[in-house]
Design a protein around this motif. Structure first.
Motif, PDB file in Angstrom:
ATOM      1  N   GLN A 190     -14.618  56.391-129.704  1.00 32.72           N
ATOM      2  CA  GLN A 190     -14.582  56.375-131.172  1.00 32.72           C
ATOM      3  C   GLN A 190     -15.704  55.534-131.761  1.00 32.72           C
ATOM      4  N   PRO A 191     -16.460  56.060-132.726  1.00 31.53           N
ATOM      5  CA  PRO A 191     -17.432  55.223-133.440  1.00 31.53           C
ATOM      6  C   PRO A 191     -16.735  54.277-134.409  1.00 31.53           C
ATOM      7  N   MET A 192     -17.459  53.312-134.921  1.00 33.38           N
ATOM      8  CA  MET A 192     -16.925  52.404-135.934  1.00 33.38           C
ATOM      9  C   MET A 192     -16.754  53.159-137.252  1.00 33.38           C
ATOM     10  N   VAL A 193     -15.730  52.785-138.014  1.00 27.65           N
ATOM     11  CA  VAL A 193     -15.438  53.548-139.233  1.00 27.65           C
ATOM     12  C   VAL A 193     -15.559  52.737-140.517  1.00 27.65           C
ATOM     13  N   GLY A 194     -15.504  51.405-140.449  1.00 28.70           N
ATOM     14  CA  GLY A 194     -15.513  50.638-141.685  1.00 28.70           C
ATOM     15  C   GLY A 194     -16.143  49.270-141.532  1.00 28.70           C
ATOM     16  N   ASP A 195     -16.200  48.551-142.658  1.00 33.97           N
ATOM     17  CA  ASP A 195     -16.803  47.218-142.653  1.00 33.97           C
ATOM     18  C   ASP A 195     -15.755  46.156-142.331  1.00 33.97           C
ATOM     19  N   ARG A 221     -20.802  52.226-130.030  1.00 32.21           N
ATOM     20  CA  ARG A 221     -21.784  51.280-130.584  1.00 32.21           C
ATOM     21  C   ARG A 221     -22.401  51.792-131.884  1.00 32.21           C
ATOM     22  N   LEU A 222     -21.975  52.928-132.349  1.00 32.40           N
ATOM     23  CA  LEU A 222     -22.514  53.554-133.551  1.00 32.40           C
ATOM     24  C   LEU A 222     -21.495  53.486-134.687  1.00 32.40           C
ATOM     25  N   PRO A 223     -21.954  53.590-135.954  1.00 31.08           N
ATOM     26  CA  PRO A 223     -23.327  53.690-136.446  1.00 31.08           C
ATOM     27  C   PRO A 223     -24.133  52.426-136.145  1.00 31.08           C
ATOM     28  N   PRO A 224     -25.448  52.549-136.001  1.00 28.21           N
ATOM     29  CA  PRO A 224     -26.279  51.380-135.690  1.00 28.21           C
ATOM     30  C   PRO A 224     -26.375  50.435-136.875  1.00 28.21           C
ATOM     31  N   ARG A 225     -26.827  49.226-136.613  1.00 33.79           N
ATOM     32  CA  ARG A 225     -26.894  48.195-137.643  1.00 33.79           C
ATOM     33  C   ARG A 225     -27.803  48.589-138.804  1.00 33.79           C
ATOM     34  N   ILE A 226     -28.813  49.392-138.500  1.00 30.32           N
ATOM     35  CA  ILE A 226     -29.750  49.776-139.554  1.00 30.32           C
ATOM     36  C   ILE A 226     -29.091  50.661-140.609  1.00 30.32           C
ATOM     37  N   MET A 227     -27.947  51.284-140.276  1.00 29.60           N
ATOM     38  CA  MET A 227     -27.236  52.166-141.208  1.00 29.60           C
ATOM     39  C   MET A 227     -26.136  51.449-141.972  1.00 29.60           C
ATOM     40  N   GLY A 228     -25.971  50.150-141.732  1.00 31.10           N
ATOM     41  CA  GLY A 228     -24.954  49.390-142.453  1.00 31.10           C
ATOM     42  C   GLY A 228     -24.161  48.516-141.513  1.00 31.10           C
ATOM     43  N   ASP A 229     -23.363  47.633-142.101  1.00 31.65           N
ATOM     44  CA  ASP A 229     -22.534  46.720-141.309  1.00 31.65           C
ATOM     45  C   ASP A 229     -21.175  47.350-141.060  1.00 31.65           C
ATOM     46  N   PHE A 230     -20.950  47.743-139.824  1.00 33.26           N
ATOM     47  CA  PHE A 230     -19.675  48.311-139.408  1.00 33.26           C
ATOM     48  C   PHE A 230     -19.116  47.451-138.280  1.00 33.26           C
ATOM     49  N   MET A 231     -17.799  47.521-138.105  1.00 36.35           N
ATOM     50  CA  MET A 231     -17.194  46.785-136.994  1.00 36.35           C
ATOM     51  C   MET A 231     -15.911  47.474-136.554  1.00 36.35           C
ATOM     52  N   HIS A 232     -15.555  47.261-135.297  1.00 34.07           N
ATOM     53  CA  HIS A 232     -14.308  47.773-134.745  1.00 34.07           C
ATOM     54  C   HIS A 232     -13.161  46.825-135.071  1.00 34.07           C
ATOM     55  N   PHE A 233     -11.944  47.354-135.005  1.00 31.82           N
ATOM     56  CA  PHE A 233     -10.762  46.503-134.961  1.00 31.82           C
ATOM     57  C   PHE A 233      -9.766  47.178-134.019  1.00 31.82           C
ATOM     58  N   GLY A 234      -8.666  46.529-133.748  1.00 35.36           N
ATOM     59  CA  GLY A 234      -7.719  47.065-132.778  1.00 35.36           C
ATOM     60  C   GLY A 234      -8.014  46.561-131.381  1.00 35.36           C
ATOM     61  N   GLN A 235      -7.341  47.151-130.398  1.00 34.88           N
ATOM     62  CA  GLN A 235      -7.431  46.706-129.013  1.00 34.88           C
ATOM     63  C   GLN A 235      -8.305  47.665-128.206  1.00 34.88           C
ATOM     64  N   ARG A 249     -15.074  42.540-123.656  1.00 36.75           N
ATOM     65  CA  ARG A 249     -16.143  42.388-124.645  1.00 36.75           C
ATOM     66  C   ARG A 249     -16.107  43.574-125.598  1.00 36.75           C
ATOM     67  N   PRO A 250     -15.729  43.353-126.872  1.00 37.29           N
ATOM     68  CA  PRO A 250     -15.696  44.456-127.830  1.00 37.29           C
ATOM     69  C   PRO A 250     -17.075  45.091-127.995  1.00 37.29           C
ATOM     70  N   ALA A 251     -17.097  46.402-128.166  1.00 36.26           N
ATOM     71  CA  ALA A 251     -18.368  47.104-128.368  1.00 36.26           C
ATOM     72  C   ALA A 251     -19.005  46.644-129.674  1.00 36.26           C
ATOM     73  N   ARG A 252     -20.300  46.320-129.609  1.00 36.05           N
ATOM     74  CA  ARG A 252     -21.031  45.871-130.792  1.00 36.05           C
ATOM     75  C   ARG A 252     -22.012  46.945-131.241  1.00 36.05           C
ATOM     76  N   GLN A 253     -22.427  46.829-132.498  1.00 41.70           N
ATOM     77  CA  GLN A 253     -23.353  47.806-133.060  1.00 41.70           C
ATOM     78  C   GLN A 253     -24.686  47.823-132.327  1.00 41.70           C
ATOM     79  N   ALA A 254     -25.190  49.030-132.088  1.00 39.48           N
ATOM     80  CA  ALA A 254     -26.570  49.173-131.637  1.00 39.48           C
ATOM     81  C   ALA A 254     -27.490  48.826-132.810  1.00 39.48           C
ATOM     82  N   ILE A 255     -28.763  48.625-132.527  1.00 38.84           N
ATOM     83  CA  ILE A 255     -29.679  48.174-133.584  1.00 38.84           C
ATOM     84  C   ILE A 255     -30.202  49.334-134.421  1.00 38.84           C
ATOM     85  N   SER A 256     -30.763  50.361-133.774  1.00 34.18           N
ATOM     86  CA  SER A 256     -31.359  51.466-134.527  1.00 34.18           C
ATOM     87  C   SER A 256     -30.892  52.802-133.968  1.00 34.18           C
TER      88      SER A 256
END
Length: 307
Positions: A190-195, A221-235, A249-256
């Motif tokens: 699943q990609p990240m969906v919100g801020d 790891r998507l959307p990348p950081r260049i497209m906005g600040d998104f983050m995961h939640f949950g387990q 280690r929670p998945a973090r945003q890719a850069i571009s």
């Protein structure tokens, strides 16, 4: 469902498509014979479907009803199916047949010109149940929501919207009753969906959200950081030789977007096309295949998802 010892289920498939608005959404709602178990599953990205890819990259943030901002493409995709899905979920919540609710919904939204519209809403009184199977009698009334890739993002938004509507009294039930009906949200790749605000507003939902990540799958790891600040939640659960294990280690945003996709394609190439065991890149499109998620999940014993 038959392989999971639930035979004779009813199911409804809802699909909406609008090329101009960049969404092509498909959802399947399954209801068990005894109407205790409901499963809502969203279809993931189709590799040959350009509209699905455009849904993913149209990430301009939009406000979510309960607070925070979410991925605009994902929200439009969910909203396109929601008028009908909401009525079917209301029927399932009240132990009504979803097939009857679908017939009512068709009359409401798609009646020919001049035809009389139904005046009464779907009954909230549960209909008699005569065909429940023994395995189902031990289950509590439950809704599970799931999806892979794009479908996982829609699953999270659907659960969050149900929480928001329960708080607003849309379902005519106590908010705690509706929330307890949602037993779990299981997503795969699943990609990240919100801020961060959206994630914090859905802290309670996070206890029921189980995100599965296979090895170095790029999509979580998507959307990348260049497209906005998104983050995961949950387990988060990561793949292992013994099925799924709690992630460390929670998945973090890719850069571009461009660079990350290039790395992901190169990683897939060295994994599946010209295997080079000594090459280990941080992301991989090959690891995103639903086949990987299915194989890992099959290591779990049948029925564990209902524990």
């Amino acid at each position: 469902m038959s392989r999971r010892r639930l035979e004779g289920c009813d199911y409804v498939e809802i699909s909406t498509r609008n090329d101009a608005l960049f969404f092509d959404t498909s959802a399947v709602l399954v209801q068990s014979p005894g109407r205790k178990l409901t499963i809502l599953s969203f279809r993931g990205t189709q590799p040959q479907n350009a509209i699905n890819w455009l849904t993913g990259v149209s990430a301009r943030a939009e406000y979510f009803p309960a607070g925070g901002k979410v991925h605009g493409g994902f929200q439009r995709g969910l909203r396109s199916t929601w008028p009908v899905l909401q009525e079917l979920l209301l029927a399932a919540l009240n132990a009504r047949p979803i097939c009857d609710a679908l017939a009512h919904s068709r009359e409401k939204y798609l009646s020919p010109c001049g035809a009389a519209k139904p005046e009464a809403p779907v009954s909230m009184v549960p209909a008699p149940i005569t065909d429940a199977i023994p395995e189902e009698k031990e289950l509590l009334p439950s809704l599970y929501i799931t999806g892979h890739s794009l479908g996982g993002a829609l699953a999270v938004l659907a659960a969050a919207l149900l929480y928001a509507q329960a708080d607003a009294g849309v379902f005519g039930r106590d908010r705690r009753q509706v929330r307890s009906w949602i037993r779990g949200v299981y997503t795969y790749g699943q990609p990240m969906v919100g801020d961060a605000a959206f994630a914090s507003m859905n802290g309670d939902l996070g206890k029921k959200l189980f995100r599965h990540v296979y090895r170095r799958d790029i999509v979580p790891r998507l959307p990348p950081r260049i497209m906005g600040d998104f983050m995961h939640f949950g387990q988060q659960y990561d793949s292992s030789e013994a099925s799924w294990m709690p992630g460390t280690r929670p998945a973090r945003q890719a850069i571009s977007l461009g660079l990350s996709n290039l790395v992901g394609v190169l990683s897939w190439f060295t994994q599946d096309v010209v295997p080079l065991q000594w090459v280990r890149l941080p992301f991989s499109w090959g690891d995103h295949s639903p086949l990987n998620y299915m194989r890992t999940s099959l290591e779990a014993a049948p029925g564990e998802e209902f524990d």
